[in-house]
Design an enzyme around this catalytic site. Sequence first.
Site, PDB file in Angstrom:
ATOM      1  N   ILE A  11      49.835  -3.182  -2.843  1.00 40.04           N
ATOM      2  CA  ILE A  11      50.380  -4.503  -2.498  1.00 40.04           C
ATOM      3  C   ILE A  11      51.912  -4.470  -2.514  1.00 40.04           C
ATOM      4  CG2 ILE A  11      50.346  -6.972  -3.028  1.00 40.04           C
ATOM      5  CD1 ILE A  11      47.667  -6.513  -4.491  1.00 40.04           C
ATOM      6  N   LEU A  33      55.287   6.031 -10.218  1.00 39.51           N
ATOM      7  CA  LEU A  33      54.548   6.976  -9.364  1.00 39.51           C
ATOM      8  C   LEU A  33      53.378   7.607 -10.126  1.00 39.51           C
ATOM      9  CD1 LEU A  33      57.326   8.721  -7.203  1.00 39.51           C
ATOM     10  CD2 LEU A  33      55.963   6.678  -6.686  1.00 39.51           C
ATOM     11  N   ILE A  58      58.015   0.629 -16.367  1.00 37.89           N
ATOM     12  CA  ILE A  58      58.460  -0.722 -16.760  1.00 37.89           C
ATOM     13  C   ILE A  58      58.586  -0.838 -18.281  1.00 37.89           C
ATOM     14  CG2 ILE A  58      57.637  -2.006 -14.725  1.00 37.89           C
ATOM     15  CD1 ILE A  58      55.178  -2.857 -16.463  1.00 37.89           C
ATOM     16  N   SER A  83      45.375  -0.731 -12.037  1.00 41.80           N
ATOM     17  CA  SER A  83      44.703  -1.822 -11.313  1.00 41.80           C
ATOM     18  C   SER A  83      43.223  -1.607 -11.015  1.00 41.80           C
ATOM     19  CB  SER A  83      45.445  -2.067  -9.995  1.00 41.80           C
ATOM     20  OG  SER A  83      45.238  -0.977  -9.107  1.00 41.80           O
ATOM     21  N   THR A 132      45.679 -11.474 -11.370  1.00 41.20           N
ATOM     22  CA  THR A 132      44.394 -11.385 -10.671  1.00 41.20           C
ATOM     23  C   THR A 132      43.467 -12.536 -11.061  1.00 41.20           C
ATOM     24  OG1 THR A 132      42.369 -10.054 -10.653  1.00 41.20           O
ATOM     25  CG2 THR A 132      43.771  -9.765 -12.546  1.00 41.20           C
ATOM     26  N   ASP A 133      42.505 -12.821 -10.187  1.00 45.49           N
ATOM     27  CA  ASP A 133      41.489 -13.828 -10.532  1.00 45.49           C
ATOM     28  C   ASP A 133      40.517 -13.305 -11.588  1.00 45.49           C
ATOM     29  OD1 ASP A 133      40.094 -11.995  -8.945  1.00 45.49           O
ATOM     30  OD2 ASP A 133      39.285 -13.485  -7.552  1.00 45.49           O
ATOM     31  N   GLU A 134      40.533 -11.991 -11.837  1.00 44.23           N
ATOM     32  CA  GLU A 134      39.545 -11.403 -12.758  1.00 44.23           C
ATOM     33  C   GLU A 134      39.748 -11.871 -14.199  1.00 44.23           C
ATOM     34  OE1 GLU A 134      38.526  -7.312 -12.008  1.00 44.23           O
ATOM     35  OE2 GLU A 134      39.224  -7.461  -9.945  1.00 44.23           O
ATOM     36  N   TYR A 158      40.414  -3.750 -17.787  1.00 43.11           N
ATOM     37  CA  TYR A 158      41.465  -4.099 -16.809  1.00 43.11           C
ATOM     38  C   TYR A 158      41.798  -5.587 -16.900  1.00 43.11           C
ATOM     39  CZ  TYR A 158      43.376  -5.706 -12.331  1.00 43.11           C
ATOM     40  OH  TYR A 158      44.131  -6.336 -11.375  1.00 43.11           O
ATOM     41  N   ALA A 160      41.133  -7.764 -19.172  1.00 42.73           N
ATOM     42  CA  ALA A 160      41.644  -8.173 -20.480  1.00 42.73           C
ATOM     43  C   ALA A 160      43.129  -7.822 -20.608  1.00 42.73           C
ATOM     44  CB  ALA A 160      40.837  -7.499 -21.590  1.00 42.73           C
ATOM     45  N   LYS A 162      45.256  -7.538 -18.115  1.00 37.88           N
ATOM     46  CA  LYS A 162      46.024  -8.448 -17.244  1.00 37.88           C
ATOM     47  C   LYS A 162      46.121  -9.832 -17.892  1.00 37.88           C
ATOM     48  CE  LYS A 162      47.525  -7.903 -13.639  1.00 37.88           C
ATOM     49  NZ  LYS A 162      48.862  -7.393 -13.163  1.00 37.88           N
ATOM     50  N   ARG A 288      28.002  -0.864 -12.250  1.00 42.49           N
ATOM     51  CA  ARG A 288      29.188  -0.766 -13.126  1.00 42.49           C
ATOM     52  C   ARG A 288      28.849  -1.483 -14.440  1.00 42.49           C
ATOM     53  NH1 ARG A 288      34.303  -3.745 -10.563  1.00 42.49           N
ATOM     54  NH2 ARG A 288      34.788  -1.721  -9.711  1.00 42.49           N
ATOM     55  N   HIS A 291      29.572  -5.476 -15.013  1.00 39.56           N
ATOM     56  CA  HIS A 291      29.987  -5.864 -13.660  1.00 39.56           C
ATOM     57  C   HIS A 291      30.013  -7.389 -13.480  1.00 39.56           C
ATOM     58  CE1 HIS A 291      29.362  -4.687  -9.140  1.00 39.56           C
ATOM     59  NE2 HIS A 291      30.488  -5.354  -9.341  1.00 39.56           N
TER      60      HIS A 291
HETATM   61  P1  NAD Z   1      48.100  -0.161  -7.205  1.00 39.38           P
HETATM   62  O1  NAD Z   1      47.307   0.503  -8.270  1.00 39.38           O
HETATM   63  O2  NAD Z   1      47.859   0.208  -5.778  1.00 39.38           O
HETATM   64  O3  NAD Z   1      49.651   0.052  -7.462  1.00 39.38           O
HETATM   65  C1  NAD Z   1      50.231  -0.044  -8.740  1.00 39.38           C
HETATM   66  C2  NAD Z   1      51.630   0.549  -8.669  1.00 39.38           C
HETATM   67  O4  NAD Z   1      52.245   0.405  -9.957  1.00 39.38           O
HETATM   68  C3  NAD Z   1      51.657   2.058  -8.340  1.00 39.38           C
HETATM   69  O5  NAD Z   1      52.651   2.320  -7.389  1.00 39.38           O
HETATM   70  C4  NAD Z   1      51.973   2.719  -9.677  1.00 39.38           C
HETATM   71  O6  NAD Z   1      52.665   3.946  -9.546  1.00 39.38           O
HETATM   72  C5  NAD Z   1      52.842   1.643 -10.327  1.00 39.38           C
HETATM   73  N1  NAD Z   1      52.842   1.721 -11.803  1.00 39.38           N
HETATM   74  C6  NAD Z   1      51.760   1.893 -12.620  1.00 39.38           C
HETATM   75  N2  NAD Z   1      52.161   1.918 -13.902  1.00 39.38           N
HETATM   76  C7  NAD Z   1      53.516   1.735 -13.893  1.00 39.38           C
HETATM   77  C8  NAD Z   1      54.503   1.651 -14.920  1.00 39.38           C
HETATM   78  N3  NAD Z   1      54.182   1.762 -16.218  1.00 39.38           N
HETATM   79  N4  NAD Z   1      55.786   1.456 -14.554  1.00 39.38           N
HETATM   80  C9  NAD Z   1      56.139   1.370 -13.249  1.00 39.38           C
HETATM   81  N5  NAD Z   1      55.248   1.463 -12.243  1.00 39.38           N
HETATM   82  C10 NAD Z   1      53.950   1.622 -12.563  1.00 39.38           C
HETATM   83  O7  NAD Z   1      47.875  -1.727  -7.430  1.00 39.38           O
HETATM   84  P2  NAD Z   1      47.846  -2.921  -6.372  1.00 39.38           P
HETATM   85  O8  NAD Z   1      46.462  -3.050  -5.853  1.00 39.38           O
HETATM   86  O9  NAD Z   1      48.987  -2.766  -5.431  1.00 39.38           O
HETATM   87  O10 NAD Z   1      48.094  -4.146  -7.340  1.00 39.38           O
HETATM   88  C11 NAD Z   1      49.413  -4.591  -7.621  1.00 39.38           C
HETATM   89  C12 NAD Z   1      49.350  -5.754  -8.594  1.00 39.38           C
HETATM   90  O11 NAD Z   1      48.559  -6.803  -8.045  1.00 39.38           O
HETATM   91  C13 NAD Z   1      48.708  -5.392  -9.938  1.00 39.38           C
HETATM   92  O12 NAD Z   1      49.425  -6.042 -10.950  1.00 39.38           O
HETATM   93  C14 NAD Z   1      47.290  -5.951  -9.831  1.00 39.38           C
HETATM   94  O13 NAD Z   1      46.789  -6.307 -11.099  1.00 39.38           O
HETATM   95  C15 NAD Z   1      47.528  -7.166  -8.948  1.00 39.38           C
HETATM   96  N6  NAD Z   1      46.383  -7.586  -8.134  1.00 39.38           N
HETATM   97  C16 NAD Z   1      45.733  -6.667  -7.337  1.00 39.38           C
HETATM   98  C17 NAD Z   1      44.677  -7.093  -6.540  1.00 39.38           C
HETATM   99  C18 NAD Z   1      43.952  -6.116  -5.620  1.00 39.38           C
HETATM  100  O14 NAD Z   1      42.919  -6.499  -5.044  1.00 39.38           O
HETATM  101  N7  NAD Z   1      44.435  -4.918  -5.422  1.00 39.38           N
HETATM  102  C19 NAD Z   1      44.270  -8.423  -6.566  1.00 39.38           C
HETATM  103  C20 NAD Z   1      44.954  -9.323  -7.390  1.00 39.38           C
HETATM  104  C21 NAD Z   1      46.018  -8.879  -8.160  1.00 39.38           C
HETATM  105  P1  TYD Z   2      36.788  -2.908  -6.339  1.00 42.99           P
HETATM  106  O1  TYD Z   2      37.332  -2.652  -4.963  1.00 42.99           O
HETATM  107  O2  TYD Z   2      36.806  -1.822  -7.349  1.00 42.99           O
HETATM  108  O3  TYD Z   2      37.502  -4.231  -6.878  1.00 42.99           O
HETATM  109  P2  TYD Z   2      37.170  -5.153  -8.196  1.00 42.99           P
HETATM  110  O4  TYD Z   2      36.252  -4.442  -9.089  1.00 42.99           O
HETATM  111  O5  TYD Z   2      38.532  -5.318  -8.772  1.00 42.99           O
HETATM  112  O6  TYD Z   2      36.596  -6.443  -7.654  1.00 42.99           O
HETATM  113  O7  TYD Z   2      35.275  -3.386  -6.175  1.00 42.99           O
HETATM  114  C1  TYD Z   2      34.918  -4.494  -5.367  1.00 42.99           C
HETATM  115  C2  TYD Z   2      33.440  -4.734  -5.558  1.00 42.99           C
HETATM  116  O8  TYD Z   2      32.722  -3.612  -4.991  1.00 42.99           O
HETATM  117  C3  TYD Z   2      33.000  -4.806  -7.005  1.00 42.99           C
HETATM  118  O9  TYD Z   2      31.947  -5.760  -7.128  1.00 42.99           O
HETATM  119  C4  TYD Z   2      32.457  -3.402  -7.300  1.00 42.99           C
HETATM  120  C5  TYD Z   2      31.895  -2.974  -5.966  1.00 42.99           C
HETATM  121  N1  TYD Z   2      31.937  -1.506  -5.690  1.00 42.99           N
HETATM  122  C6  TYD Z   2      30.776  -0.855  -5.251  1.00 42.99           C
HETATM  123  O10 TYD Z   2      29.695  -1.491  -5.101  1.00 42.99           O
HETATM  124  N2  TYD Z   2      30.841   0.478  -4.998  1.00 42.99           N
HETATM  125  C7  TYD Z   2      31.993   1.199  -5.153  1.00 42.99           C
HETATM  126  O11 TYD Z   2      31.979   2.436  -4.939  1.00 42.99           O
HETATM  127  C8  TYD Z   2      33.172   0.520  -5.585  1.00 42.99           C
HETATM  128  C9  TYD Z   2      34.470   1.256  -5.784  1.00 42.99           C
HETATM  129  C10 TYD Z   2      33.099  -0.845  -5.838  1.00 42.99           C
END
Ligand code: NAD
Ligand code: TYD
Length: 354
Positions: A11, A33, A58, A83, A132-134, A158, A160, A162, A288, A291
């Site tokens: 993101i 990274l 961070i 994440s 996150t909504d989680e 995760y 918890a 967040k 999971r 889940h």
């Molecule tokens: P991601 O795992 O793709 O990216 C996380 C980034 O943070 C990576 O570039 C990693 O190198 C960096 N990072 C990790 N630990 C670090 C540290 N200690 N210091 C500096 N950098 C660090 O995650 P994402 O999917 O891009 O999510 C970004 C944010 O959005 C997260 O806070 C996540 O909780 C939140 N979020 C994600 C989703 C989703 O669906 N992906 C949904 C809602 C909220």
């Molecule tokens: P994920 O993309 O890991 O996001 P989150 O767990 O944060 O919602 O998973 C999305 C949904 O898909 C979740 O209900 C778990 C399910 N899932 C599978 O069924 N198979 C898979 O291999 C993965 C990675 C996730």
Amino acid sequence: MILVTGGAGFIGSNFILGWLSKYSEPVINLDKLTYAGNLQNLSSLENNEKLVFIQGDIGDTRRVRSLLQEYRPRAIINFAAESHVDRSIHGPEAFIQTNVNGTFHLLEETRNYWTELPQREKDSFRFLHISTDEVYGSLEEHDPAFSETTAYAPNSPYSASKAASDHLVRAYHHTYGLPVLTTNCSNNYGPLQFPEKLIPLVILNALRGQPLPIYGDGKNIRDWLYVGDHCSAICTVLENGKTGEVYNIGGNSEKTNLEVVQTICSILDELQPADHPYSDQITFIADRPGHDRRYAINADKIKSELGWSPAESFESGIRKTIEWYLSNNDWIKNVTSGAYRNWIDQNYSTRVNT
Ligand code: NAD
Ligand code: TYD
């Protein structure tokens, strides 16, 4: 300028690409990274002087302090986190380190920096925390969607971690007056997502003729939001959000996992037909642990107070996403080499088919 943490992740990198295509205000990207951080995501900005990359944690207070003093950002947007729920089940410690301790140290350094700012800069400064909504836990089929006042009930290491970070952010506003904003968003998808999350994993496995792994009965529900819409919501909250407030962000797109996977299969059948329907590759595997059954977002507040709503439907966003993965082979090759395979073995080799 603004400071983005975690800007080499999914993101964060979409956010930086979008920001620098719209605004001339420079960005500092602080990213550790980890396996999830990939500078290739930002390769189109390689020679752009408006983007400064700093590799760092961070939670590294000295590093954060010196970069705040040097660059004097007017805002910090905190994306940096561990994440992935499945990784948090296999190894929760990194989640506590970054999401809890890291956010705490970042907040502490931000408070020290902000306290010393001249009054005008102090008033306009913002710390925007991406969550996150989680954190709200799991819904039953007919429960109302999560609103900003839903009680926190995180279920995975995760969520918890967040939730803990959200509470710290809230406390820094309440106690010290730090001008914070928090956003709680639903599941994102789109270009540049690391293929361990459901949607990119399924696209790549389908194209490779591999099983499309569905945990449990496939009826778990998520609300899906296209990443570009999440980024536009973040810009809206940064500019117009009220400090101390929380904004839920969602896509009005609740789908079961099975629906998501079947949609991907039918779009791939059309765009890159194989000698069989891709849905033949669907495989049900062990669930999971813990889940969450359903997430759903009530995004009325951000719509009525700030005028934001998503531009993409799930149907338009998923098609764009699949097209992106079909035309970015080099990116896929690079991210799926080496350590990626270890994770796939660790998560899937011990799960029996059901
Ligand atoms: P991601 O795992 O793709 O990216 C996380 C980034 O943070 C990576 O570039 C990693 O190198 C960096 N990072 C990790 N630990 C670090 C540290 N200690 N210091 C500096 N950098 C660090 O995650 P994402 O999917 O891009 O999510 C970004 C944010 O959005 C997260 O806070 C996540 O909780 C939140 N979020 C994600 C989703 C989703 O669906 N992906 C949904 C809602 C909220
Ligand atoms: P994920 O993309 O890991 O996001 P989150 O767990 O944060 O919602 O998973 C999305 C949904 O898909 C979740 O209900 C778990 C399910 N899932 C599978 O069924 N198979 C898979 O291999 C993965 C990675 C996730």
